[in-house]
Design a protein around this motif. Structure first.
Motif, PDB file in Angstrom:
ATOM      1  N   ARG A  67       0.581  14.904   7.315  1.00 25.37           N
ATOM      2  CA  ARG A  67       0.780  13.459   7.408  1.00 25.37           C
ATOM      3  C   ARG A  67       0.002  12.844   8.570  1.00 25.37           C
ATOM      4  O   ARG A  67       0.505  11.981   9.277  1.00 25.37           O
ATOM      5  CB  ARG A  67       2.275  13.167   7.563  1.00 25.37           C
TER       6      ARG A  67
ATOM      7  N   ASN B 164      -7.011   4.510  -0.437  1.00 26.29           N
ATOM      8  CA  ASN B 164      -7.217   4.777  -1.861  1.00 26.29           C
ATOM      9  C   ASN B 164      -7.897   3.560  -2.479  1.00 26.29           C
ATOM     10  O   ASN B 164      -7.442   2.429  -2.260  1.00 26.29           O
ATOM     11  CB  ASN B 164      -5.876   5.035  -2.566  1.00 26.29           C
TER      12      ASN B 164
ATOM     13  N   ARG C 125      -6.077   0.307  -3.629  1.00 24.88           N
ATOM     14  CA  ARG C 125      -4.643   0.450  -3.394  1.00 24.88           C
ATOM     15  C   ARG C 125      -4.380   0.635  -1.903  1.00 24.88           C
ATOM     16  O   ARG C 125      -5.081   0.097  -1.070  1.00 24.88           O
ATOM     17  CB  ARG C 125      -4.080   1.627  -4.208  1.00 24.88           C
TER      18      ARG C 125
ATOM     19  N   ARG D 194      -1.728   6.932   1.948  1.00 24.70           N
ATOM     20  CA  ARG D 194      -0.591   7.808   2.120  1.00 24.70           C
ATOM     21  C   ARG D 194      -0.840   8.689   3.324  1.00 24.70           C
ATOM     22  O   ARG D 194      -1.244   8.213   4.367  1.00 24.70           O
ATOM     23  CB  ARG D 194      -0.244   8.601   0.865  1.00 24.70           C
TER      24      ARG D 194
ATOM     25  N   ARG E  23      -7.728   9.407   1.403  1.00 27.09           N
ATOM     26  CA  ARG E  23      -7.838   9.138  -0.037  1.00 27.09           C
ATOM     27  C   ARG E  23      -7.062  10.155  -0.862  1.00 27.09           C
ATOM     28  O   ARG E  23      -7.612  10.798  -1.772  1.00 27.09           O
ATOM     29  CB  ARG E  23      -9.298   9.115  -0.462  1.00 27.09           C
ATOM     30  N   SER E  24      -5.787  10.271  -0.590  1.00 28.81           N
ATOM     31  CA  SER E  24      -4.962  11.286  -1.245  1.00 28.81           C
ATOM     32  C   SER E  24      -4.747  11.012  -2.726  1.00 28.81           C
ATOM     33  O   SER E  24      -4.351  11.902  -3.465  1.00 28.81           O
ATOM     34  CB  SER E  24      -3.597  11.367  -0.556  1.00 28.81           C
ATOM     35  N   GLY E  25      -4.990   9.763  -3.161  1.00 28.16           N
ATOM     36  CA  GLY E  25      -4.736   9.401  -4.545  1.00 28.16           C
ATOM     37  C   GLY E  25      -3.321   8.893  -4.765  1.00 28.16           C
ATOM     38  O   GLY E  25      -3.013   8.362  -5.833  1.00 28.16           O
ATOM     39  N   ASP E  26      -2.478   9.068  -3.778  1.00 28.73           N
ATOM     40  CA  ASP E  26      -1.107   8.572  -3.840  1.00 28.73           C
ATOM     41  C   ASP E  26      -0.943   7.514  -2.760  1.00 28.73           C
ATOM     42  O   ASP E  26      -1.695   7.487  -1.789  1.00 28.73           O
ATOM     43  CB  ASP E  26      -0.131   9.729  -3.621  1.00 28.73           C
ATOM     44  N   ASN E  27       0.044   6.648  -2.912  1.00 26.84           N
ATOM     45  CA  ASN E  27       0.244   5.544  -1.976  1.00 26.84           C
ATOM     46  C   ASN E  27       1.653   5.583  -1.401  1.00 26.84           C
ATOM     47  O   ASN E  27       2.579   6.073  -2.048  1.00 26.84           O
ATOM     48  CB  ASN E  27       0.031   4.200  -2.692  1.00 26.84           C
ATOM     49  N   ASP E  28       1.805   5.058  -0.201  1.00 27.01           N
ATOM     50  CA  ASP E  28       3.083   5.081   0.499  1.00 27.01           C
ATOM     51  C   ASP E  28       3.213   3.767   1.262  1.00 27.01           C
ATOM     52  O   ASP E  28       2.297   3.356   1.983  1.00 27.01           O
ATOM     53  CB  ASP E  28       3.110   6.277   1.454  1.00 27.01           C
TER      54      ASP E  28
ATOM     55  N   THR F 117       1.016   2.515   4.550  1.00 27.34           N
ATOM     56  CA  THR F 117       0.255   1.303   4.243  1.00 27.34           C
ATOM     57  C   THR F 117       0.654   0.163   5.182  1.00 27.34           C
ATOM     58  O   THR F 117      -0.204  -0.629   5.604  1.00 27.34           O
ATOM     59  CB  THR F 117       0.463   0.898   2.772  1.00 27.34           C
TER      60      THR F 117
ATOM     61  N   TRP G 268      -1.260  -2.801  -3.857  1.00 28.47           N
ATOM     62  CA  TRP G 268      -0.256  -1.741  -3.825  1.00 28.47           C
ATOM     63  C   TRP G 268       1.137  -2.312  -3.593  1.00 28.47           C
ATOM     64  O   TRP G 268       2.106  -1.915  -4.263  1.00 28.47           O
ATOM     65  CB  TRP G 268      -0.576  -0.705  -2.748  1.00 28.47           C
TER      66      TRP G 268
END
Length: 202
Positions: A108, A148, A151, A154, A158-163, A167, A195
């Motif tokens: 993280r 990302n 978006r 995370r 560029r993990s492809g997932d968002n948080d 953010t 996002w």
């Protein structure tokens, strides 16, 4: 009976506590802060992977109270300007060539970086000092690159997932950078809003 306490006194006490717990190298440690205290402390250790983020948060407390590396205010024999200077030096020393603040270890690390980028942008905005401009700009450049596409952010590049929490820290760093006169693309804001719209119930 005593009246309500002046909030300014509470802020000053908190800053003095932080100053007492700063490491000699300028950082603050998640797990090692108790060793820096001259008084009895109740340890509440977290994860050492977040020392860079804790250092950024500590600096933000001083910067938010108006103390820069130029401040000469001294309390309990500690000059707050020296505290800020050492903390910023530590962050700059631990910024890699691409602009990432703190090591890219742990799962993280973007929490550390986003908070560090916010601290560097605030330090530059508060003083306009060229000592921090390039480092602050590189930290924002890395933050934008880590987003990302279209978006948010995370935990890693560029993990492809968002948080939403990562953010949120990134958005604050972007806003501080904008107010400080650093450069960033409008698309970074657009992705943030996209996002948050996606993550918010209508």
């Amino acid at each position: 009976s005593e009246g309500p306490r002046d909030p300014g006194d509470a802020v000053l006490d908190a800053l003095k506590w932080l100053a007492r717990h700063q490491n000699p190298d300028g950082s603050w440690s998640v797990t090692g802060s108790v060793g820096q205290c001259r008084e009895t402390c109740s340890p509440n250790p977290g994860q050492a992977d977040f020392d860079a983020g804790v250092t950024g948060l500590s600096l933000l407390a001083f910067l938010g109270a108006g103390h820069s590396h130029l401040s000469r205010d001294t309390h309990d024999g500690i000059c707050f300007g020296d505290v800020v200077r050492r903390g910023l030096q530590w962050m700059i020393f631990h910024q890699d060539p691409e602009g990432c603040v703190g090591p890219r270890t742990g799962a993280r690390y973007l929490y550390n970086h986003a908070i560090g980028a916010l601290a560097l942008a605030e330090a530059y905005g508060l003083t306009g000092s060229n000592l921090f401009r390039d480092q602050a700009q590189r930290s924002i450049d890395f933050l934008v690159a880590a987003q990302n596409p279209g978006r948010g952010w995370r935990y890693s590049f560029r993990s492809g997932d968002n948080d939403s929490s990562v953010t949120g820290w990134a958005a604050m760093a972007l806003k501080s950078a904008e107010l400080s006169g650093l450069s960033l693309p409008r698309s970074a804001y657009d992705g943030t809003l996209a996002w948050l719209d996606e993550a918010t119930e209508s």
